[in-house]
Design a protein around this motif. Structure first.
Motif, PDB file in Angstrom:
ATOM      1  N   LEU A 279       0.855  -1.181   0.000  1.00  0.00           N
ATOM      2  CA  LEU A 279       0.000   0.000   0.000  1.00  0.00           C
ATOM      3  C   LEU A 279       0.892   1.231   0.000  1.00  0.00           C
ATOM      4  CD1 LEU A 279      -2.648  -0.984   2.729  1.00  0.00           C
ATOM      5  CD2 LEU A 279      -2.673  -1.483   0.274  1.00  0.00           C
ATOM      6  N   VAL A 280       0.577   2.185  -0.876  1.00  0.00           N
ATOM      7  CA  VAL A 280       1.373   3.406  -0.984  1.00  0.00           C
ATOM      8  C   VAL A 280       0.449   4.604  -0.781  1.00  0.00           C
ATOM      9  CG1 VAL A 280       2.980   4.745  -2.408  1.00  0.00           C
ATOM     10  CG2 VAL A 280       2.846   2.255  -2.685  1.00  0.00           C
ATOM     11  N   GLY A 281       0.756   5.429   0.192  1.00  0.00           N
ATOM     12  CA  GLY A 281      -0.017   6.640   0.451  1.00  0.00           C
ATOM     13  C   GLY A 281       0.807   7.872   0.169  1.00  0.00           C
ATOM     14  N   PHE A 282       0.162   8.955  -0.220  1.00  0.00           N
ATOM     15  CA  PHE A 282       0.861  10.207  -0.516  1.00  0.00           C
ATOM     16  C   PHE A 282       0.109  11.361   0.131  1.00  0.00           C
ATOM     17  CE2 PHE A 282      -2.105   9.204  -3.876  1.00  0.00           C
ATOM     18  CZ  PHE A 282      -2.738  10.395  -4.175  1.00  0.00           C
ATOM     19  N   GLY A 283       0.848  12.322   0.651  1.00  0.00           N
ATOM     20  CA  GLY A 283       0.196  13.437   1.322  1.00  0.00           C
ATOM     21  C   GLY A 283       1.140  14.583   1.594  1.00  0.00           C
ATOM     22  N   GLU A 284       0.568  15.662   2.144  1.00  0.00           N
ATOM     23  CA  GLU A 284       1.307  16.914   2.285  1.00  0.00           C
ATOM     24  C   GLU A 284       1.819  17.174   3.695  1.00  0.00           C
ATOM     25  OE1 GLU A 284      -0.564  19.759  -1.076  1.00  0.00           O
ATOM     26  OE2 GLU A 284      -1.905  19.430   0.625  1.00  0.00           O
ATOM     27  N   HIS A 285       1.459  16.347   4.656  1.00  0.00           N
ATOM     28  CA  HIS A 285       1.820  16.618   6.046  1.00  0.00           C
ATOM     29  C   HIS A 285       1.723  15.334   6.850  1.00  0.00           C
ATOM     30  CE1 HIS A 285      -2.398  16.226   7.222  1.00  0.00           C
ATOM     31  NE2 HIS A 285      -2.672  16.850   6.084  1.00  0.00           N
ATOM     32  N   LEU A 286       2.142  15.430   8.117  1.00  0.00           N
ATOM     33  CA  LEU A 286       2.051  14.300   9.042  1.00  0.00           C
ATOM     34  C   LEU A 286       1.246  14.695  10.274  1.00  0.00           C
ATOM     35  CD1 LEU A 286       5.749  13.000   8.846  1.00  0.00           C
ATOM     36  CD2 LEU A 286       3.756  12.186   7.559  1.00  0.00           C
ATOM     37  N   ASP A 287       0.235  15.517  10.077  1.00  0.00           N
ATOM     38  CA  ASP A 287      -0.568  15.992  11.202  1.00  0.00           C
ATOM     39  C   ASP A 287      -1.282  14.866  11.939  1.00  0.00           C
ATOM     40  OD1 ASP A 287       0.250  18.493  10.540  1.00  0.00           O
ATOM     41  OD2 ASP A 287      -1.680  19.215   9.792  1.00  0.00           O
ATOM     42  N   ASP A 288      -1.508  13.743  11.268  1.00  0.00           N
ATOM     43  CA  ASP A 288      -2.165  12.599  11.902  1.00  0.00           C
ATOM     44  C   ASP A 288      -1.144  11.598  12.446  1.00  0.00           C
ATOM     45  OD1 ASP A 288      -4.462  13.802  10.978  1.00  0.00           O
ATOM     46  OD2 ASP A 288      -4.733  12.438   9.297  1.00  0.00           O
ATOM     47  N   LEU A 289       0.128  12.032  12.546  1.00  0.00           N
ATOM     48  CA  LEU A 289       1.239  11.157  12.923  1.00  0.00           C
ATOM     49  C   LEU A 289       1.430  10.046  11.893  1.00  0.00           C
ATOM     50  CD1 LEU A 289       0.662  10.897  16.786  1.00  0.00           C
ATOM     51  CD2 LEU A 289       1.956  12.608  15.483  1.00  0.00           C
ATOM     52  N   GLY A 322       2.572  15.835  -3.045  1.00  0.00           N
ATOM     53  CA  GLY A 322       2.706  15.859  -1.605  1.00  0.00           C
ATOM     54  C   GLY A 322       4.164  15.990  -1.226  1.00  0.00           C
ATOM     55  N   ARG A 323       4.415  15.976   0.054  1.00  0.00           N
ATOM     56  CA  ARG A 323       5.788  15.998   0.572  1.00  0.00           C
ATOM     57  C   ARG A 323       6.191  14.628   1.104  1.00  0.00           C
ATOM     58  NH1 ARG A 323       8.581  20.166   4.979  1.00  0.00           N
ATOM     59  NH2 ARG A 323      10.356  18.801   5.446  1.00  0.00           N
ATOM     60  N   TYR A 324       5.218  13.833   1.515  1.00  0.00           N
ATOM     61  CA  TYR A 324       5.499  12.569   2.201  1.00  0.00           C
ATOM     62  C   TYR A 324       4.882  11.391   1.451  1.00  0.00           C
ATOM     63  CZ  TYR A 324       6.557  15.778   6.024  1.00  0.00           C
ATOM     64  OH  TYR A 324       7.071  16.796   6.784  1.00  0.00           O
ATOM     65  N   LEU A 325       5.592  10.266   1.480  1.00  0.00           N
ATOM     66  CA  LEU A 325       5.080   8.999   0.982  1.00  0.00           C
ATOM     67  C   LEU A 325       5.140   7.986   2.116  1.00  0.00           C
ATOM     68  CD1 LEU A 325       6.876   8.808  -2.485  1.00  0.00           C
ATOM     69  CD2 LEU A 325       4.486   9.403  -2.069  1.00  0.00           C
ATOM     70  N   MET A 326       4.153   7.106   2.160  1.00  0.00           N
ATOM     71  CA  MET A 326       4.092   6.079   3.189  1.00  0.00           C
ATOM     72  C   MET A 326       3.815   4.740   2.518  1.00  0.00           C
ATOM     73  SD  MET A 326       1.566   6.003   6.504  1.00  0.00           S
ATOM     74  CE  MET A 326       1.519   4.619   7.650  1.00  0.00           C
ATOM     75  N   VAL A 327       4.511   3.698   2.960  1.00  0.00           N
ATOM     76  CA  VAL A 327       4.265   2.357   2.430  1.00  0.00           C
ATOM     77  C   VAL A 327       3.985   1.407   3.586  1.00  0.00           C
ATOM     78  CG1 VAL A 327       5.597   2.632   0.318  1.00  0.00           C
ATOM     79  CG2 VAL A 327       6.750   1.841   2.388  1.00  0.00           C
ATOM     80  N   MET A 328       3.134   0.420   3.315  1.00  0.00           N
ATOM     81  CA  MET A 328       2.818  -0.644   4.267  1.00  0.00           C
ATOM     82  C   MET A 328       2.813  -1.960   3.507  1.00  0.00           C
ATOM     83  SD  MET A 328      -0.312   1.268   6.341  1.00  0.00           S
ATOM     84  CE  MET A 328      -0.974  -0.305   6.846  1.00  0.00           C
ATOM     85  N   ALA A 329       3.477  -2.976   4.067  1.00  0.00           N
ATOM     86  CA  ALA A 329       3.536  -4.275   3.397  1.00  0.00           C
ATOM     87  C   ALA A 329       3.538  -5.389   4.438  1.00  0.00           C
ATOM     88  CB  ALA A 329       4.777  -4.375   2.522  1.00  0.00           C
ATOM     89  N   PRO A 330       2.815  -6.481   4.185  1.00  0.00           N
ATOM     90  CA  PRO A 330       2.752  -7.605   5.127  1.00  0.00           C
ATOM     91  C   PRO A 330       3.984  -8.502   5.017  1.00  0.00           C
ATOM     92  CG  PRO A 330       1.380  -8.064   3.245  1.00  0.00           C
ATOM     93  CD  PRO A 330       1.911  -6.676   3.040  1.00  0.00           C
ATOM     94  N   THR A 331       5.126  -7.958   5.369  1.00  0.00           N
ATOM     95  CA  THR A 331       6.391  -8.682   5.321  1.00  0.00           C
ATOM     96  C   THR A 331       7.241  -8.235   6.496  1.00  0.00           C
ATOM     97  OG1 THR A 331       8.379  -9.099   3.996  1.00  0.00           O
ATOM     98  CG2 THR A 331       7.376  -6.934   3.789  1.00  0.00           C
ATOM     99  N   ASP A 332       8.200  -9.057   6.906  1.00  0.00           N
ATOM    100  CA  ASP A 332       9.075  -8.651   8.005  1.00  0.00           C
ATOM    101  C   ASP A 332      10.373  -8.016   7.510  1.00  0.00           C
ATOM    102  OD1 ASP A 332      10.393 -10.834   6.995  1.00  0.00           O
ATOM    103  OD2 ASP A 332      10.213 -12.058   8.797  1.00  0.00           O
ATOM    104  N   THR A 333      10.553  -7.986   6.183  1.00  0.00           N
ATOM    105  CA  THR A 333      11.756  -7.384   5.598  1.00  0.00           C
ATOM    106  C   THR A 333      11.360  -6.576   4.368  1.00  0.00           C
ATOM    107  OG1 THR A 333      13.067  -9.282   6.335  1.00  0.00           O
ATOM    108  CG2 THR A 333      14.065  -7.812   4.706  1.00  0.00           C
ATOM    109  N   LEU A 334      11.818  -5.346   4.329  1.00  0.00           N
ATOM    110  CA  LEU A 334      11.461  -4.448   3.225  1.00  0.00           C
ATOM    111  C   LEU A 334      12.685  -3.600   2.907  1.00  0.00           C
ATOM    112  CD1 LEU A 334       8.892  -3.400   1.585  1.00  0.00           C
ATOM    113  CD2 LEU A 334       8.782  -1.582   3.291  1.00  0.00           C
ATOM    114  N   THR A 335      13.174  -3.695   1.681  1.00  0.00           N
ATOM    115  CA  THR A 335      14.341  -2.907   1.266  1.00  0.00           C
ATOM    116  C   THR A 335      13.908  -1.842   0.278  1.00  0.00           C
ATOM    117  OG1 THR A 335      15.814  -4.796   1.579  1.00  0.00           O
ATOM    118  CG2 THR A 335      16.631  -2.966   0.245  1.00  0.00           C
TER     119      THR A 335
END
Length: 699
Positions: A279-289, A322-335
């Motif tokens: 999952l890849v998210g994109f946004g302009e801030h981290l106001d929601d942590l 945006g300024r920030y990208l966030m990724v989430m993946a169901p794995t214990d290792t991510l490069t």
């Protein structure tokens, strides 16, 4: 044989449809070649396995625009392998008017057609992109995307052998007008540097939700960088050699910072030990942590299904921002080797830069220019993150600022042309262009006329203005039909009309039924119409428009309240709050329409400067009209500049790298406020025209 528009089938009912096309051609050594191409929505091109930097211009289904691209540097002697991927949005939005799913292209080698779209072109539905309904980023932008790296093959590379999933394309009975792109093609930069600023593990609340909701609702558990990577220095830069995150349990997340607001193509290069969904998210801030990936029905996220091993991917069909990208993946290792946006700026030609004596003024000006650039791609955009839409009111302010920092009039002319092509049968313009919607904003059609007048003043392009005269006549005819015996415009309250003036109480058009009935006679629309009629008289040389302006200007006297010493926004005799609505915007527009005496104008300027809050203040963008009204007295320039320093300086002190939609920033509009909005670049105009005293530059 003639070149025809083609697709997978003659009638493709699916929305969000991706198709692959293959052809080939021969070239001698040292040959010269070009590609002409147009698509229903968007296209991407690879020649001999190398991507061609190009994208579809925003246009209309019956008036298509083609790119002419020099592909000589990618030619090889002998056989050349041309791969084209096309995307059809398939439904109208604020940035696209629905048309056929279609592709058209010609390859010219040494002046001869060497390949063309037709029934000999091979095609297939893309096996990697998920076609059909998926999450929508916003209603204005329409679809996000889902991509499956496991289904990707080498179809773009020379030597590829087609299988049973390929078939001949269908020639379509589609014959739109076809013309060359009116502006330069976008550039494409290397992916921006990005830095890890947060990482850890997560627990999903509901894996069946849309992608943005999944990311927004997941429970995040922060882990220190050294615990996951062994590195002690933070933030750590994402680099080609890879930054590996390891956790004791599956479900790893990471947030990267690109240091400032950016707009471009999502680019990632990620290694995982097993197949998994990213999952890849994109946004302009981290106001929601975290990156804010879900706001109401909006989904600021996409999905990429990774295969075990290394996965390199760029999405060429939709700019993200945006300024920030966030990724989430169901794995214990991510490069992470790359996780960023490759910016796609319009190739502006800057005018000579003049320095302002005050450091804060210079910083505001520089960030304003950056804001303008982030909102210029195939046309002006209101914001690159949420809508990417061309509005007449927004773009007028962007044009006025741009005339003082960028050379040439091609870009504003092309955007004005797009707006004009969106004229509805009743004479008003579509809310955006190119678009097809069920609402429009009457005041924005008047802003279009003022923008054409501005364009003439800064370019001297009389031929274009002549072409626009019928469009402007039809707009004004709609308003003139609404004038009553007292010289007042009486707006109809009907479905499809949004009586918006600005984002302040009583002016945004989102009112209850009783209040809506009280807004039919409104000073802002009356004053804007006076300004537009006067502009039309000046551009056309026909005094009849000035006569209409005089009638409406006289009608503005009905709004004056001598007891309050100000103009009411609405004429209403009921007991709603709008009966005593006095706004800075209203006073400013009445003054700019030339409807008040010098004594009243002086009193209104004093009221607008007073700190007691008697008038509803203007928002960021509409300070343009307030400042222009105040500067009818040149001695008030220090007050205007001080206000700019306070308001725009406050955004800088809060870390802004581009200027916001409103002063409330990301928390406005139920947490959907944009932190990059083209209309908030107006300090450029006031610094240039009034501080540096630059005369109207001729482009």
């Amino acid at each position: 044989m003639s070149t025809t528009w083609i697709w997978l089938t003659e009638t493709e009912p699916m929305v969000n449809a991706y198709a692959d096309f293959l052809t080939g051609f021969s070239a001698r050594p040292n040959a010269q070649a070009s590609l002409r191409i147009s698509a229903g929505s968007h296209y991407a091109v690879w020649l001999n396995g190398q991507r061609v930097v190009a994208s579809q211009y925003a246009d209309y289904p019956d008036d298509k625009v083609m790119d002419e691209i020099d592909i000589t540097p990618l030619l090889v002697p002998g056989h050349n392998h041309l791969a084209i991927q096309a995307w059809c949005q398939g439904e109208s939005s604020f940035v696209y008017r629905k048309g056929p799913a279609a592709l058209w292209f010609e390859v010219h080698v040494d002046g001869q057609v060497a390949a063309r779209s037709g029934s000999a072109t091979l095609c297939r539905r893309s096996p990697a992109y998920i076609s059909g309904p998926v999450e929508k980023i916003t209603p204005q932008l329409s679809f996000s995307f889902r991509y499956n790296m496991r289904a990707q093959d080498d179809w773009r590379s020379p030597g590829y052998q087609t299988g049973s999933d390929w078939h001949r394309a269908v020639a379509l009975p589609y014959r739109p007008r076809l013309s060359l792109r009116p502006i330069a093609r976008l550039l494409e930069e290397a992916p921006a540097a990005s830095y890890m600023v947060a990482q850890g593990t997560y627990t999903e609340a509901d894996a069946d939700q849309p992608a943005g909701d999944r990311m927004q609702s997941a429970a995040l558990s922060f882990l220190p960088l050294h615990a996951m990577t062994g590195l002690r220095e933070a933030p750590a830069q994402i680099a080609p050699e890879g930054l590996t995150l390891r956790a004791a349990q599956p479900n790893v997340f990471a947030v990267v910072d690109m240091e400032k607001e950016r707009a471009g193509l999502l680019t990632l290069d990620i290694t995982v030990p097993q197949d998994c969904q990213l999952l890849v998210g994109f946004g302009e801030h981290l106001d929601d942590l975290r990156v804010r990936t879900s706001v109401g029905r909006r989904q600021f996220a996409c999905v990429v299904h990774l295969k075990a091993g290394r996965n390199a991917f760029m999405h060429p069909f939709r700019r993200l921002a945006g300024r920030y990208l966030m990724v989430m993946a169901p794995t214990d290792t991510l490069t992470l080797h790359t996780l960023s946006l490759a910016e796609t700026p319009y190739p502006v030609q800057p005018l000579p830069a003049l320095k302002l004596p005050d450091h804060l003024d210079q910083r505001i000006r520089d960030v304003s220019i950056r804001t303008l650039l982030l909102c210029m791609h195939e046309h002006y955009e209101d914001c690159p993150w949420r809508e990417q839409a061309l509005y007449a009111m927004d773009s007028r302010l962007q044009m006025l600022s741009g005339y003082y920092v960028f050379k040439g009039g091609e870009f504003p002319r092309a955007s004005l042309q797009l707006l004009a092509q969106g004229q509805k049968p009743n004479g008003l313009l579509e809310i955006c262009a190119p678009a097809e919607g069920d609402i429009t904003i009457p005041s924005f059609s008047l802003a279009f006329i003022l923008a054409v007048q501005d364009y003439l003043a800064y370019t001297g392009d009389e031929d274009f203005v002549k072409d626009m005269l019928p469009v402007m006549e039809n707009i004004l005819a709609w308003f003139l039909r609404l004038i009553n015996a007292e010289g007042l415009i009486v707006l109809p309250q009907e479905k499809g009309l949004w009586h918006f003036y600005e984002w302040q109480d009583g002016l945004h058009g989102y009112l209850g039924q009783q209040q809506q009935a009280s807004t039919s006679i409104a000073a802002p629309i009356q004053a804007l119409c006076v300004m537009a009629l006067t502009a039309m008289a000046d551009m056309s040389g026909q005094d009849i428009w000035r006569t209409h302006a005089d009638i409406l200007r006289e009608g503005l006297n009905h709004f004056y309240d001598a007891d309050a010493g100000a103009y009411r926004t609405y004429l209403t005799h009921d007991d709603t709050p709008l009966a005593a609505h006095y706004a800075e915007l209203t006073q400013s527009l009445v003054m700019l329409a030339g409807a008040c005496t010098p004594q009243v104008a002086r009193m209104l300027r004093e009221k607008m400067r007073a700190p007691d809050g008697q008038l509803i203040p203007t928002s960021l963008a509409y300070r343009f009209y307030k400042y222009e009204a105040l500067l009818t007295d040149p001695s008030l320039l220090p007050h205007v500049i001080d206000d700019i320093r306070q308001v725009w300086g406050r955004m800088l002190r809060q870390g802004a790298t581009s200027f916001w939609e409103t002063e409330r920033g990301a928390w406005d509009f139920d947490n959907a406020g944009s932190l990059c909005h083209g209309w908030s670049a107006i300090p450029v105009y006031f610094y240039a025209k009034y501080v540096l005293r630059i005369k109207e530059p001729q482009h």
